[in-house]
Write an enzyme that holds these catalytic residues in place. Structure first.
Site, PDB file in Angstrom:
ATOM      1  N   ASN A  10      -6.210 -10.077   6.406  1.00  0.00           N
ATOM      2  CA  ASN A  10      -5.096  -9.774   5.507  1.00  0.00           C
ATOM      3  C   ASN A  10      -4.164 -10.988   5.506  1.00  0.00           C
ATOM      4  O   ASN A  10      -3.421 -11.201   6.459  1.00  0.00           O
ATOM      5  CB  ASN A  10      -4.367  -8.524   6.017  1.00  0.00           C
ATOM      6  CG  ASN A  10      -3.105  -8.234   5.219  1.00  0.00           C
ATOM      7  OD1 ASN A  10      -2.867  -8.834   4.170  1.00  0.00           O
ATOM      8  ND2 ASN A  10      -2.295  -7.302   5.715  1.00  0.00           N
ATOM      9  N   TRP A  11      -4.242 -11.756   4.444  1.00  0.00           N
ATOM     10  CA  TRP A  11      -3.444 -12.996   4.390  1.00  0.00           C
ATOM     11  C   TRP A  11      -1.960 -12.706   4.208  1.00  0.00           C
ATOM     12  O   TRP A  11      -1.138 -13.599   4.337  1.00  0.00           O
ATOM     13  CB  TRP A  11      -3.909 -13.875   3.228  1.00  0.00           C
ATOM     14  CG  TRP A  11      -5.254 -14.511   3.384  1.00  0.00           C
ATOM     15  CD1 TRP A  11      -6.215 -14.215   4.323  1.00  0.00           C
ATOM     16  CD2 TRP A  11      -5.790 -15.573   2.589  1.00  0.00           C
ATOM     17  NE1 TRP A  11      -7.308 -15.016   4.144  1.00  0.00           N
ATOM     18  CE2 TRP A  11      -7.077 -15.864   3.076  1.00  0.00           C
ATOM     19  CE3 TRP A  11      -5.314 -16.293   1.489  1.00  0.00           C
ATOM     20  CZ2 TRP A  11      -7.889 -16.845   2.524  1.00  0.00           C
ATOM     21  CZ3 TRP A  11      -6.122 -17.269   0.924  1.00  0.00           C
ATOM     22  CH2 TRP A  11      -7.391 -17.545   1.447  1.00  0.00           C
ATOM     23  N   LYS A  12      -1.627 -11.478   3.830  1.00  0.00           N
ATOM     24  CA  LYS A  12      -0.228 -11.142   3.496  1.00  0.00           C
ATOM     25  C   LYS A  12       0.262 -12.116   2.413  1.00  0.00           C
ATOM     26  O   LYS A  12      -0.548 -12.557   1.594  1.00  0.00           O
ATOM     27  CB  LYS A  12       0.635 -11.142   4.750  1.00  0.00           C
ATOM     28  CG  LYS A  12       0.007 -10.259   5.853  1.00  0.00           C
ATOM     29  CD  LYS A  12       0.897  -9.958   6.989  1.00  0.00           C
ATOM     30  CE  LYS A  12       0.153  -9.050   7.969  1.00  0.00           C
ATOM     31  NZ  LYS A  12       0.992  -8.572   9.057  1.00  0.00           N
ATOM     32  N   HIS A  97       0.020  -0.329   4.026  1.00  0.00           N
ATOM     33  CA  HIS A  97       0.367  -1.235   5.127  1.00  0.00           C
ATOM     34  C   HIS A  97       1.838  -0.991   5.509  1.00  0.00           C
ATOM     35  O   HIS A  97       2.673  -0.705   4.643  1.00  0.00           O
ATOM     36  CB  HIS A  97       0.154  -2.689   4.697  1.00  0.00           C
ATOM     37  CG  HIS A  97       0.206  -3.623   5.865  1.00  0.00           C
ATOM     38  ND1 HIS A  97       1.385  -4.028   6.441  1.00  0.00           N
ATOM     39  CD2 HIS A  97      -0.782  -4.200   6.598  1.00  0.00           C
ATOM     40  CE1 HIS A  97       1.126  -4.827   7.470  1.00  0.00           C
ATOM     41  NE2 HIS A  97      -0.186  -4.946   7.589  1.00  0.00           N
ATOM     42  N   GLU A  99       4.107  -2.950   6.087  1.00  0.00           N
ATOM     43  CA  GLU A  99       5.051  -3.823   5.369  1.00  0.00           C
ATOM     44  C   GLU A  99       5.327  -3.287   3.966  1.00  0.00           C
ATOM     45  O   GLU A  99       6.416  -3.490   3.425  1.00  0.00           O
ATOM     46  CB  GLU A  99       4.504  -5.266   5.351  1.00  0.00           C
ATOM     47  CG  GLU A  99       4.613  -5.891   6.737  1.00  0.00           C
ATOM     48  CD  GLU A  99       3.527  -6.894   7.094  1.00  0.00           C
ATOM     49  OE1 GLU A  99       2.839  -7.388   6.187  1.00  0.00           O
ATOM     50  OE2 GLU A  99       3.354  -7.165   8.306  1.00  0.00           O
ATOM     51  N   GLU A 167      -2.713   0.506  12.991  1.00  0.00           N
ATOM     52  CA  GLU A 167      -1.901  -0.690  13.216  1.00  0.00           C
ATOM     53  C   GLU A 167      -0.541  -0.276  13.758  1.00  0.00           C
ATOM     54  O   GLU A 167       0.368   0.054  12.972  1.00  0.00           O
ATOM     55  CB  GLU A 167      -1.693  -1.451  11.896  1.00  0.00           C
ATOM     56  CG  GLU A 167      -2.945  -1.999  11.278  1.00  0.00           C
ATOM     57  CD  GLU A 167      -2.674  -3.245  10.436  1.00  0.00           C
ATOM     58  OE1 GLU A 167      -3.367  -4.243  10.647  1.00  0.00           O
ATOM     59  OE2 GLU A 167      -1.753  -3.235   9.591  1.00  0.00           O
ATOM     60  N   GLY A 173       2.154  -9.021  14.440  1.00  0.00           N
ATOM     61  CA  GLY A 173       2.834 -10.314  14.478  1.00  0.00           C
ATOM     62  C   GLY A 173       3.634 -10.572  15.739  1.00  0.00           C
ATOM     63  O   GLY A 173       4.354 -11.559  15.830  1.00  0.00           O
ATOM     64  N   SER A 208      -1.895  -8.080  16.138  1.00  0.00           N
ATOM     65  CA  SER A 208      -2.057  -9.171  17.111  1.00  0.00           C
ATOM     66  C   SER A 208      -3.483  -9.301  17.631  1.00  0.00           C
ATOM     67  O   SER A 208      -3.693  -9.595  18.811  1.00  0.00           O
ATOM     68  CB  SER A 208      -1.060  -9.033  18.264  1.00  0.00           C
ATOM     69  OG  SER A 208       0.258  -9.225  17.779  1.00  0.00           O
ATOM     70  N   GLY A 229      -4.160 -10.232  10.720  1.00  0.00           N
ATOM     71  CA  GLY A 229      -3.153 -10.934   9.928  1.00  0.00           C
ATOM     72  C   GLY A 229      -3.174 -12.426  10.234  1.00  0.00           C
ATOM     73  O   GLY A 229      -4.043 -13.162   9.771  1.00  0.00           O
ATOM     74  N   GLY A 230      -2.229 -12.859  11.054  1.00  0.00           N
ATOM     75  CA  GLY A 230      -2.016 -14.286  11.318  1.00  0.00           C
ATOM     76  C   GLY A 230      -3.273 -15.066  11.670  1.00  0.00           C
ATOM     77  O   GLY A 230      -3.483 -16.174  11.171  1.00  0.00           O
TER      78      GLY A 230
HETATM   79  P1  13P Z   1      -1.183  -9.742  12.838  1.00  0.00           P
HETATM   80  O1  13P Z   1      -2.648  -9.877  13.130  1.00  0.00           O
HETATM   81  O2  13P Z   1      -0.541 -10.995  12.370  1.00  0.00           O
HETATM   82  O3  13P Z   1      -0.462  -9.089  13.985  1.00  0.00           O
HETATM   83  O4  13P Z   1      -1.041  -8.727  11.593  1.00  0.00           O
HETATM   84  C1  13P Z   1      -1.732  -7.538  11.633  1.00  0.00           C
HETATM   85  C2  13P Z   1      -1.651  -6.904  10.301  1.00  0.00           C
HETATM   86  O5  13P Z   1      -0.605  -6.488   9.870  1.00  0.00           O
HETATM   87  C3  13P Z   1      -2.900  -6.857   9.520  1.00  0.00           C
HETATM   88  O6  13P Z   1      -2.759  -6.035   8.407  1.00  0.00           O
END
Ligand code: 13P
Length: 246
Positions: A10-12, A97, A99, A167, A173, A208, A229-230
């Site tokens: 997930n590149w966000k 999600h 967010e 999640e 993050g 994470s 994510g990251g």
């Molecule tokens: P991180 O892997 O950066 O913690 O993000 C997780 C996430 O929100 C994937 O959707």
């Protein structure tokens, strides 16, 4: 039932066109040289779907989006329909999600409507659930996740077209993760709680997931993959995570 593990990036709201070469084609190349028995998906921001889709074309790697409208096509300025995503060769769409829940006020009810639209369009949804606070006691945490699942799954959900991503919001993050025991317990709870039609659906862990913890997390019982994510923004890290699932 397809229980191959899924690793979805997930590149966000990150990315540039040049990443398609450096990241997507890089991962593609590495997986051609060293394949793993793992489903892999890239979920870039909307503007990059075409380029990423083109880079994945002819491979088993999949394309996903990060959200969709609950509406079908029409006069809804700024929205993106699930039908459009399918038209862009997406297989997956992430919905609910944390967010989106936090910054766009998305409710379980809205997420259920988005799921209806996504299924109608032929997309597989990755629906995210998870508690906000690391200090929450297990009873409260379990109740929150159950309620999110109960309210956000729509009638068309089944074990093929729906994937749950657990999640914990505090793990996203932050570099923090639940204990392995807590992940196993929560995944077991979710698996047990799913309605009959959705039983056996894949349950991903997200929050994470990194190159150095992926193999451990991804081999825990009941963990059918990861939503990353990251670390999905770095070619070598993403490949290590995929390897950890293989
Ligand atoms: P991180 O892997 O950066 O913690 O993000 C997780 C996430 O929100 C994937 O959707």
């Amino acid at each position: 039932m397809n229980k191959r593990k899924l690793v979805a990036g997930n590149w966000k709201m990150n990315g540039r066109r040049e990443w398609v070469d450096s990241l997507v084609r890089g991962v593609r190349q590495a997986l051609t040289e060293q394949p793993y028995d793992v489903d892999v998906a890239f979920c870039p921001p909307f503007p990059y779907l075409f380029d990423v889709g083109a880079a994945l074309s002819g491979t088993a790697l999949k394309l996903g989006a990060q959200d969709c409208s609950e509406r079908t096509d029409g006069a809804f300025t700024g929205d993106i329909s699930a039908t459009m995503l399918r038209d862009m060769a997406c297989d997956y769409v992430i919905i609910g999600h944390s967010e989106r829940r936090e910054f766009h006020g998305e409710t379980n009810q809205l997420i259920a409507s988005k799921m209806v639209a996504a299924h109608k369009a032929g997309l597989t949804v990755i629906v995210c659930v998870g508690e906000k606070d690391a200090k929450m006691d297990a009873t409260t945490r379990n109740a929150i996740v159950k309620e999110q699942i109960r309210q956000s799954l729509c009638d068309s959900a089944d074990a093929q077209n729906t994937i749950i991503a657990y999640e914990p919001v505090w793990a996203i993050g932050s570099g923090l993760t639940p204990t392995n025991d807590d992940i196993v317990t929560m995944h077991g709870l979710i698996a047990g709680f799913l309605p009959l039609s959705v039983k056996g659906a894949r349950i991903l862990y997200g929050g994470s997931v990194k190159a150095d913890n992926a193999a451990t997390i991804l081999q825990l019982p009941g963990v059918d993959g990861a939503l990353v994510g990251g670390a999905s923004l770095k070619k070598d890290d993403f490949i290590k995570i995929i390897a950890g699932a293989g």
